[in-house]
Design a protein around this motif. Structure first.
Motif, PDB file in Angstrom:
ATOM      1  N   ILE A  22      42.666  12.484  -2.862  1.00  0.00           N
ATOM      2  CA  ILE A  22      43.622  13.581  -3.059  1.00  0.00           C
ATOM      3  C   ILE A  22      42.982  14.789  -3.730  1.00  0.00           C
ATOM      4  O   ILE A  22      43.659  15.779  -4.024  1.00  0.00           O
ATOM      5  N   GLY A  23      41.666  14.719  -3.960  1.00  0.00           N
ATOM      6  CA  GLY A  23      40.957  15.878  -4.481  1.00  0.00           C
ATOM      7  C   GLY A  23      40.927  15.989  -5.985  1.00  0.00           C
ATOM      8  O   GLY A  23      40.577  17.049  -6.518  1.00  0.00           O
ATOM      9  N   ASP A  24      41.252  14.930  -6.692  1.00  0.00           N
ATOM     10  CA  ASP A  24      41.262  14.981  -8.152  1.00  0.00           C
ATOM     11  C   ASP A  24      39.866  14.913  -8.754  1.00  0.00           C
ATOM     12  O   ASP A  24      39.709  15.124  -9.953  1.00  0.00           O
ATOM     13  N   GLU A  25      38.858  14.583  -7.941  1.00  0.00           N
ATOM     14  CA  GLU A  25      37.506  14.450  -8.479  1.00  0.00           C
ATOM     15  C   GLU A  25      36.575  15.560  -7.991  1.00  0.00           C
ATOM     16  O   GLU A  25      35.369  15.507  -8.197  1.00  0.00           O
ATOM     17  N   VAL A  26      37.153  16.587  -7.362  1.00  0.00           N
ATOM     18  CA  VAL A  26      36.339  17.702  -6.887  1.00  0.00           C
ATOM     19  C   VAL A  26      36.034  18.625  -8.054  1.00  0.00           C
ATOM     20  O   VAL A  26      36.932  19.035  -8.788  1.00  0.00           O
ATOM     21  N   ALA A  27      34.751  18.961  -8.231  1.00  0.00           N
ATOM     22  CA  ALA A  27      34.346  19.835  -9.336  1.00  0.00           C
ATOM     23  C   ALA A  27      35.065  21.175  -9.226  1.00  0.00           C
ATOM     24  O   ALA A  27      35.165  21.772  -8.158  1.00  0.00           O
ATOM     25  N   GLY A  28      35.575  21.663 -10.348  1.00  0.00           N
ATOM     26  CA  GLY A  28      36.232  22.957 -10.368  1.00  0.00           C
ATOM     27  C   GLY A  28      37.664  22.929  -9.861  1.00  0.00           C
ATOM     28  O   GLY A  28      38.313  23.965  -9.764  1.00  0.00           O
ATOM     29  N   ASN A  29      38.159  21.767  -9.510  1.00  0.00           N
ATOM     30  CA  ASN A  29      39.529  21.663  -9.006  1.00  0.00           C
ATOM     31  C   ASN A  29      40.517  21.833 -10.164  1.00  0.00           C
ATOM     32  O   ASN A  29      40.127  21.836 -11.335  1.00  0.00           O
ATOM     33  N   ARG A  30      41.784  21.967  -9.850  1.00  0.00           N
ATOM     34  CA  ARG A  30      42.833  22.051 -10.861  1.00  0.00           C
ATOM     35  C   ARG A  30      42.779  20.829 -11.779  1.00  0.00           C
ATOM     36  O   ARG A  30      42.057  19.866 -11.529  1.00  0.00           O
ATOM     37  N   ALA A  31      43.579  20.874 -12.825  1.00  0.00           N
ATOM     38  CA  ALA A  31      43.664  19.710 -13.713  1.00  0.00           C
ATOM     39  C   ALA A  31      44.079  18.486 -12.899  1.00  0.00           C
ATOM     40  O   ALA A  31      44.826  18.589 -11.927  1.00  0.00           O
TER      41      ALA A  31
END
Length: 226
Positions: free
Chosen positions: A201-210
């Motif tokens: 779900i994109g929670d571990e992408v660098a620079g992503n939202r909290a």
């Protein structure tokens, strides 16, 4: 408010269980005998019957058979101190949807209750939190408008977290709800699935939202709505 009929003659079990169900948001009615349980279940508008097999005056299996014949739409969760597999099979054959053995863990019973209650949710039920949308009937997940493929347990884990968005959920609650076994709390099963789910779900992408899925160390996890 969903209505639950609790058929249990042991006050030491019935009272705390009724309070727990009320806290979960259910309207609870208690019946202490087999005939009371049968009559209330057939005559009332209940979504779920939690039925102790050892009721006085009328066996729980007979109650289940009569209720199932008259109210095929009601869900039945049996409580039983009988541990023989044959007894469980007989209970399911009598029309029960699920069963929990005594003594039971409250978190596990609540999880099974929620699972049975989901059958009574309206068609097209959907969740939409923090850019993630779940179509629970199609089992489709989109993140910021993009389809994401999840394995079965990943889907159930995400759904449970989103259904209780903003709440701190203990590891035991999550394991009981998604895996049906809170005894897995000492394993790495939940942590691995959280890690896989975060990646998808994109929670571990660098620079992503909290992070949407937040770890509360020593307790469990919380899905944070924006």
């Amino acid at each position: 408010m969903p209505r639950v009929l609790l058929a249990e003659d042991d006050e030491a079990i019935a009272s705390p269980l009724a309070r727990a169900l009320t806290r979960e948001g259910y309207e609870v009615t208690v019946a202490a005998t087999g005939p009371q349980a049968r009559d209330k279940a057939i005559g009332g508008d209940f979504s779920l019957l939690i039925l102790d097999l050892g009721l006085p005056e009328m066996d729980g299996l007979d109650v289940c058979r009569e209720v199932r014949a008259a109210r095929p739409g009601i869900s039945v969760l049996m409580l039983t101190a009988r541990t023989d597999e044959v007894d469980f099979v007989v209970g399911l054959d009598a029309g029960a949807d699920d069963y929990v053995g005594k003594p039971f863990r409250l978190a596990e019973l609540m999880a099974r209750t929620r699972a049975l209650m989901r059958r009574h949710q309206p068609a097209g039920n959907a969740l939409d939190v923090s850019g993630i949308k779940i179509d629970t009937r199609a089992r489709r997940v989109t993140v910021d408008g993009e389809d994401v493929a999840l394995a079965n347990k990943e889907f159930e884990l995400l759904r449970f977290l989103m259904e209780r968005a903003g709440e701190l959920l203990s590891r035991e609650e999550i394991l009981a709800e998604v895996w049906g076994d809170s005894d897995l709390r000492g394993s790495k099963t939940l942590d691995m699935h959280i890690s896989w789910l975060r990646r998808k779900i994109g929670d571990e992408v660098a620079g992503n939202r909290a992070r949407r899925i937040v770890t509360v160390r020593g307790v469990g996890f919380r899905f944070d709505p924006e």
